[in-house]
Design a protein around this motif. Sequence first.
Motif, PDB file in Angstrom:
ATOM      1  N   PRO A  81      56.710 -56.328 -51.755  1.00  0.00           N
ATOM      2  CA  PRO A  81      56.431 -56.207 -53.194  1.00  0.00           C
ATOM      3  C   PRO A  81      55.670 -54.928 -53.528  1.00  0.00           C
ATOM      4  O   PRO A  81      54.912 -54.396 -52.707  1.00  0.00           O
ATOM      5  N   GLU A 179      50.203 -72.865 -46.913  1.00  0.00           N
ATOM      6  CA  GLU A 179      49.401 -72.650 -48.115  1.00  0.00           C
ATOM      7  C   GLU A 179      48.035 -73.315 -47.993  1.00  0.00           C
ATOM      8  O   GLU A 179      47.016 -72.751 -48.416  1.00  0.00           O
ATOM      9  N   PHE A 203      57.226 -65.330 -46.370  1.00  0.00           N
ATOM     10  CA  PHE A 203      56.060 -65.204 -47.236  1.00  0.00           C
ATOM     11  C   PHE A 203      55.904 -63.772 -47.752  1.00  0.00           C
ATOM     12  O   PHE A 203      54.946 -63.479 -48.450  1.00  0.00           O
ATOM     13  N   PRO A 205      57.449 -62.076 -50.150  1.00  0.00           N
ATOM     14  CA  PRO A 205      57.337 -61.914 -51.604  1.00  0.00           C
ATOM     15  C   PRO A 205      55.976 -62.339 -52.157  1.00  0.00           C
ATOM     16  O   PRO A 205      55.616 -61.948 -53.268  1.00  0.00           O
ATOM     17  N   ARG A 206      55.219 -63.109 -51.365  1.00  0.00           N
ATOM     18  CA  ARG A 206      53.947 -63.651 -51.838  1.00  0.00           C
ATOM     19  C   ARG A 206      52.750 -62.997 -51.152  1.00  0.00           C
ATOM     20  O   ARG A 206      51.635 -63.496 -51.248  1.00  0.00           O
ATOM     21  N   VAL A 207      52.983 -61.878 -50.487  1.00  0.00           N
ATOM     22  CA  VAL A 207      51.920 -61.304 -49.658  1.00  0.00           C
ATOM     23  C   VAL A 207      50.704 -60.879 -50.482  1.00  0.00           C
ATOM     24  O   VAL A 207      49.583 -60.829 -49.954  1.00  0.00           O
ATOM     25  N   ASP A 209      49.807 -62.565 -53.249  1.00  0.00           N
ATOM     26  CA  ASP A 209      49.352 -63.733 -54.008  1.00  0.00           C
ATOM     27  C   ASP A 209      48.102 -64.362 -53.410  1.00  0.00           C
ATOM     28  O   ASP A 209      47.448 -65.179 -54.072  1.00  0.00           O
ATOM     29  N   PHE A 210      47.784 -64.026 -52.174  1.00  0.00           N
ATOM     30  CA  PHE A 210      46.616 -64.573 -51.473  1.00  0.00           C
ATOM     31  C   PHE A 210      45.788 -63.402 -50.961  1.00  0.00           C
ATOM     32  O   PHE A 210      46.326 -62.484 -50.335  1.00  0.00           O
TER      33      PHE A 210
END
Length: 362
Positions: A81, A179, A203, A205-207, A209-210
């Motif tokens: 991303p 999660e 994961f 795409p969510r790297v 997000d956290f």
Amino acid sequence: MSGLDDKVGKLLRPEVLALSAYHVPDAQGYIKLDAMENPYAWPEDMVAEWLERLRGAEPNRYPDPACADLKAGLCLANGVPAGAELLLGNGSDEIIQIILMAVAGPEVAILAPEPTFVMYRQIAVSLGLRFVGVPLREDDFGLDGDAMLAAIATHRPAVVFLAYPNNPTGNLFEPEAIERILAAAPGLVVVDEAYAPYADASFMPRVLDFDNLVVMRTLSKLGLAGLRLGFLAGAKAWIEQFDKIRLPYNINVLTRISAEFALEKLPVLDGQVRCLLRDRAWLAEALAQLDGVRVYDSRANFILFKLLKHNAPQVFQALKAAGILVKNLHPAGGPLAQCLRVTVGTPEENQRFVEVLRALLG
């Protein structure tokens, strides 16, 4: 030599002396199904174009330390991303080492479910870190979420490693369990997606997000094992600190040029992946039809199976005598007792392996 051995023993740390070197068996002359490699070579016209590209290499000069074009290609090919940054490594092993060197200190704990990729423990122990392994469920090698959360609460690990899919078992852990680990972990969580091309789950795409998540990948399983190139994706705050530990010029000029070229030829590599996914399904079905064989579901380019009626080390040696190398996991014990792991090869290699194994099992 006893005097030298004594000097070595006094100088080196006990953790290092107690380790065993990572052993790679000689594969010359064997059908090599033990190392999770892509068995397909590049087409001849692609090889010719690659060799022509290498004419531009300047081995007398230090390599490009930034590798900006290579990073851009990796981001595009892997769906990294916008806003995430990359750290390149000489394979993912070097990235694991960099991460652990950054957190190393007295009583620092590193945690991972086990069985898993052996280098998490190997590198942690070599750096004097306290490694905590949390057993996977014995029936299906699934993640024991409650045990993981309890271990995190007790040991407060600086780093948690999660192989996704897991090696050597091949399964994907439940995203919800990961999660929960991300929410509970006081430190960094490294999701190791070495087998992402075969998994259809990520994961990446969510790297962002956290705030404690980084995602690690390698090009080895895609078909570039000989280049030794891995990368870590994450927020700038993590990557810029790890980059301070990365040795300068760790990506050599031949690797950079070759990887950039390969990323331009992704349709070829993607076609090979599709072949391996097809052949994975065939191989799993063929193994499942053998008497006394339990096959575990795999989302990687290998298959773990357990021998219920035969001795795994003896079958391993018999396969080797027949010219076929697989991985003997029985020495690890526990739920891996009587287990072997086979890499998905070409259709001809898979067929030969199944024929020999069928004859050995009677």
